[in-house]
Design a protein around this motif. Structure first.
Motif, mmCIF file in Angstrom:
data_model
loop_
_atom_site.group_PDB
_atom_site.id
_atom_site.type_symbol
_atom_site.label_atom_id
_atom_site.label_comp_id
_atom_site.label_asym_id
_atom_site.label_seq_id
_atom_site.Cartn_x
_atom_site.Cartn_y
_atom_site.Cartn_z
ATOM 1 N N ARG A 106 0.834 -1.203 0.000
ATOM 2 C CA ARG A 106 0.000 0.000 0.000
ATOM 3 C C ARG A 106 0.875 1.263 0.000
ATOM 4 N N PRO A 107 1.182 1.829 -1.166
ATOM 5 C CA PRO A 107 1.931 3.091 -1.210
ATOM 6 C C PRO A 107 1.041 4.260 -0.788
ATOM 7 N N ASN A 108 1.642 5.231 -0.164
ATOM 8 C CA ASN A 108 0.946 6.466 0.211
ATOM 9 C C ASN A 108 1.906 7.625 0.010
ATOM 10 N N ARG A 109 1.499 8.597 -0.784
ATOM 11 C CA ARG A 109 2.366 9.748 -1.034
ATOM 12 C C ARG A 109 1.542 11.012 -1.120
ATOM 13 N N ASP A 122 5.990 9.988 1.573
ATOM 14 C CA ASP A 122 6.202 9.061 0.458
ATOM 15 C C ASP A 122 6.639 7.740 1.086
ATOM 16 N N LEU A 123 5.676 6.898 1.394
ATOM 17 C CA LEU A 123 5.961 5.673 2.129
ATOM 18 C C LEU A 123 5.150 4.514 1.565
ATOM 19 N N ARG A 179 14.265 4.288 -0.483
ATOM 20 C CA ARG A 179 15.219 5.062 0.307
ATOM 21 C C ARG A 179 15.964 4.203 1.334
ATOM 22 N N LYS A 180 15.790 2.895 1.254
ATOM 23 C CA LYS A 180 16.576 1.931 2.040
ATOM 24 C C LYS A 180 16.389 2.086 3.548
ATOM 25 N N LEU A 181 15.126 2.148 3.968
ATOM 26 C CA LEU A 181 14.799 2.159 5.394
ATOM 27 C C LEU A 181 13.552 1.321 5.616
ATOM 28 N N VAL A 182 13.619 0.361 6.530
ATOM 29 C CA VAL A 182 12.462 -0.448 6.908
ATOM 30 C C VAL A 182 12.156 -0.206 8.380
ATOM 31 N N LEU A 226 3.332 8.512 12.686
ATOM 32 C CA LEU A 226 2.834 8.607 11.316
ATOM 33 C C LEU A 226 2.041 9.891 11.126
ATOM 34 N N VAL A 227 1.269 10.271 12.123
ATOM 35 C CA VAL A 227 0.503 11.521 12.046
ATOM 36 C C VAL A 227 1.431 12.726 12.131
ATOM 37 N N ARG A 228 2.419 12.648 13.012
ATOM 38 C CA ARG A 228 3.277 13.801 13.272
ATOM 39 C C ARG A 228 4.392 13.956 12.259
ATOM 40 N N ARG A 229 5.034 12.823 11.863
ATOM 41 C CA ARG A 229 6.225 12.915 11.002
ATOM 42 C C ARG A 229 6.200 11.811 9.940
ATOM 43 N N ALA A 230 5.163 11.809 9.152
ATOM 44 C CA ALA A 230 5.022 10.761 8.132
ATOM 45 C C ALA A 230 6.180 10.757 7.146
ATOM 46 N N GLU A 231 6.784 11.906 6.925
ATOM 47 C CA GLU A 231 7.863 11.998 5.932
ATOM 48 C C GLU A 231 9.106 11.218 6.349
ATOM 49 N N GLU A 232 9.205 10.820 7.615
ATOM 50 C CA GLU A 232 10.375 10.077 8.077
ATOM 51 C C GLU A 232 10.293 8.578 7.775
ATOM 52 N N PHE A 233 9.122 8.102 7.373
ATOM 53 C CA PHE A 233 8.973 6.683 7.066
ATOM 54 C C PHE A 233 9.231 6.421 5.587
ATOM 55 N N ASP A 234 9.798 5.261 5.308
ATOM 56 C CA ASP A 234 10.021 4.813 3.937
ATOM 57 C C ASP A 234 9.182 3.561 3.678
ATOM 58 N N VAL A 235 9.594 2.424 4.241
ATOM 59 C CA VAL A 235 8.820 1.185 4.141
ATOM 60 C C VAL A 235 8.472 0.722 5.553
ATOM 61 N N ILE A 236 7.192 0.494 5.789
ATOM 62 C CA ILE A 236 6.725 -0.062 7.058
ATOM 63 C C ILE A 236 6.324 -1.502 6.814
ATOM 64 N N VAL A 237 6.820 -2.425 7.630
ATOM 65 C CA VAL A 237 6.387 -3.818 7.539
ATOM 66 C C VAL A 237 5.674 -4.175 8.836
ATOM 67 N N THR A 238 4.523 -4.811 8.721
ATOM 68 C CA THR A 238 3.749 -5.126 9.907
ATOM 69 C C THR A 238 2.785 -6.273 9.633
ATOM 70 N N THR A 239 2.044 -6.623 10.649
ATOM 71 C CA THR A 239 1.138 -7.766 10.576
ATOM 72 C C THR A 239 -0.207 -7.360 9.990
ATOM 73 N N ASN A 240 -1.061 -8.353 9.829
ATOM 74 C CA ASN A 240 -2.314 -8.186 9.109
ATOM 75 C C ASN A 240 -3.201 -7.070 9.681
ATOM 76 N N LEU A 241 -3.546 -7.192 10.948
ATOM 77 C CA LEU A 241 -4.455 -6.222 11.557
ATOM 78 C C LEU A 241 -3.843 -4.833 11.617
ATOM 79 N N PHE A 242 -2.611 -4.745 12.096
ATOM 80 C CA PHE A 242 -1.971 -3.437 12.196
ATOM 81 C C PHE A 242 -1.789 -2.803 10.818
#
Length: 357
Positions: A106-109, A122-123, A179-182, A226-242
């Protein structure tokens, strides 16, 4: 090479209108490129299938999809299905489960010209798609929930090394291209064994990608950041519900979930499916926003291009994505984005910008 067969499931509500937009735009994109890469395989799903076959997703549809390279699914309105069908897995969950589409991408930009809370985001959220605390996908038999007394329900959350490792690989492969950050999102401080296994597996996989930085957050902290500093995230990996929750949050933070693309991908198949619902209140009114599904289709083309080592598919997806963003940037917006454009007018605007892209 012949044309790639693409299953087309129009679905319910606004589904027929926005899938028609995808067919029109991708048809025009192919004409611009001078190629005929795609062959549509139209199949019934949802209310149309129920009316004719008594099922929302007939068995022959699933078998036909096995002969396709990938498919595009419009939204479904499971709440409106006959009562005897509502206890079954909905069509998208049935396909994710049946075809082992283990990664939800799920990209979001942030988009120029769209008012948003997060202005420079851009994450990509990479969500494990087959287990966790989703009862319809946990067990070989049964739905994973038990009503042990009239006042007590127990729900199973399943965490496996196999699923944790493969979704981690999907996330790190994505990060290598970006951007090589997980960032690993979990709750291992409370659900120590389940989320502990997930967290450990992600860090073990991280060692195979030394060029990628990695950090981790508890789900509550990640949501706030995510609300405060979304621009600091690149790729988030997480479980189904989250992942389900965070991706909808991120979609709204960058402007609208109506713009949010989504790809359900496995080892052999992938399904493009916009994040939004079927919007039955505006169905048939030429008011739906097709941008989310158009961008989802672009993700599918990129995935197919990688799988088949066919740069023409990647270029087709890239041209389509840029034309969508160009139309929005130029002020062509449907009502959900504060504009006046109809579905047909937005589609025409995207088509007109394909040559510019």
């Amino acid at each position: 090479m012949g044309a790639y067969a693409i299953g087309l499931l129009s679905g319910d509500g606004i589904g027929p209108e926005i899938t028609a937009s995808v067919v029109e735009v991708l048809g025009a994109a192919q004409r611009h490129s001078g190629s005929a890469l795609l062959r549509w395989v139209r199949l019934p799903m949802g209310q149309t299938a129920i009316a004719r076959y008594g099922e929302a997703l007939p068995a022959f549809v699933k078998e036909t999809l096995r002969e396709c390279s990938g498919w595009i699914m419009g939204p479904h309105d499971s709440a409106s299905y006959p009562p005897e069908l509502r206890h079954e897995r909905n069509p998208s969950a049935e396909l994710r489960h049946g075809f082992d589409l283990y990664a939800n991408i799920r990209p979001n930009r942030s988009i120029a010209g769209i008012a948003s809370v997060a202005r420079q985001a851009d994450l990509v959220i990479v969500r494990e798609n087959t287990e966790g605390f989703y009862a319809d996908r946990n067990l070989f038999g049964g739905d994973g929930e038990w009503h042990v007394t009239p006042d007590v329900v127990v729900t199973a959350g399943v965490f496996t090394r196999k699923a944790s490792e493969r979704i981690a690989h999907a996330a790190f492969r994505e990060a290598v291209r970006r951007r090589k950050l997980v960032s690993i999102v979990h709750k291992a401080n409370v659900i120590k064994r389940g989320y502990g296994l997930f967290l450990d597996c992600c860090y073990e996989v991280a060692r195979q990608y030394p060029e990628v930085r990695v950090n981790d957050y508890h789900i509550d902290a990640a949501s706030a950041l995510l609300v405060r500093r979304a621009e600091e995230f690149d790729v988030i990996v997480t479980t189904n519900l989250f992942g389900d929750i965070l991706s909808d949050l991120a979609g709204e933070l960058v402007g609208s979930i109506g713009l949010a693309p989504s790809l359900n991908a496995g080892s052999d198949y992938a399904m493009a499916q916009a994040a939004h619902g079927s919007a039955p209140d505006i169905a048939g009114r030429n008011a739906a926003n097709p941008a989310g599904l158009l961008l989802s289709a672009a993700l599918l083309l990129d995935w197919l291009g990688d799988r088949h080592a066919d740069r023409r598919l990647r270029e087709l997806g890239d041209v389509t994505e840029r034309a969508v963003y160009a139309a929005i940037r130029d002020g062509v917006r449907t009502a959900d984005l504060g504009g006046t454009a109809t579905t047909a007018e937005f589609t025409a605007a995207v088509t007109a910008r394909l040559g510019e892209s």
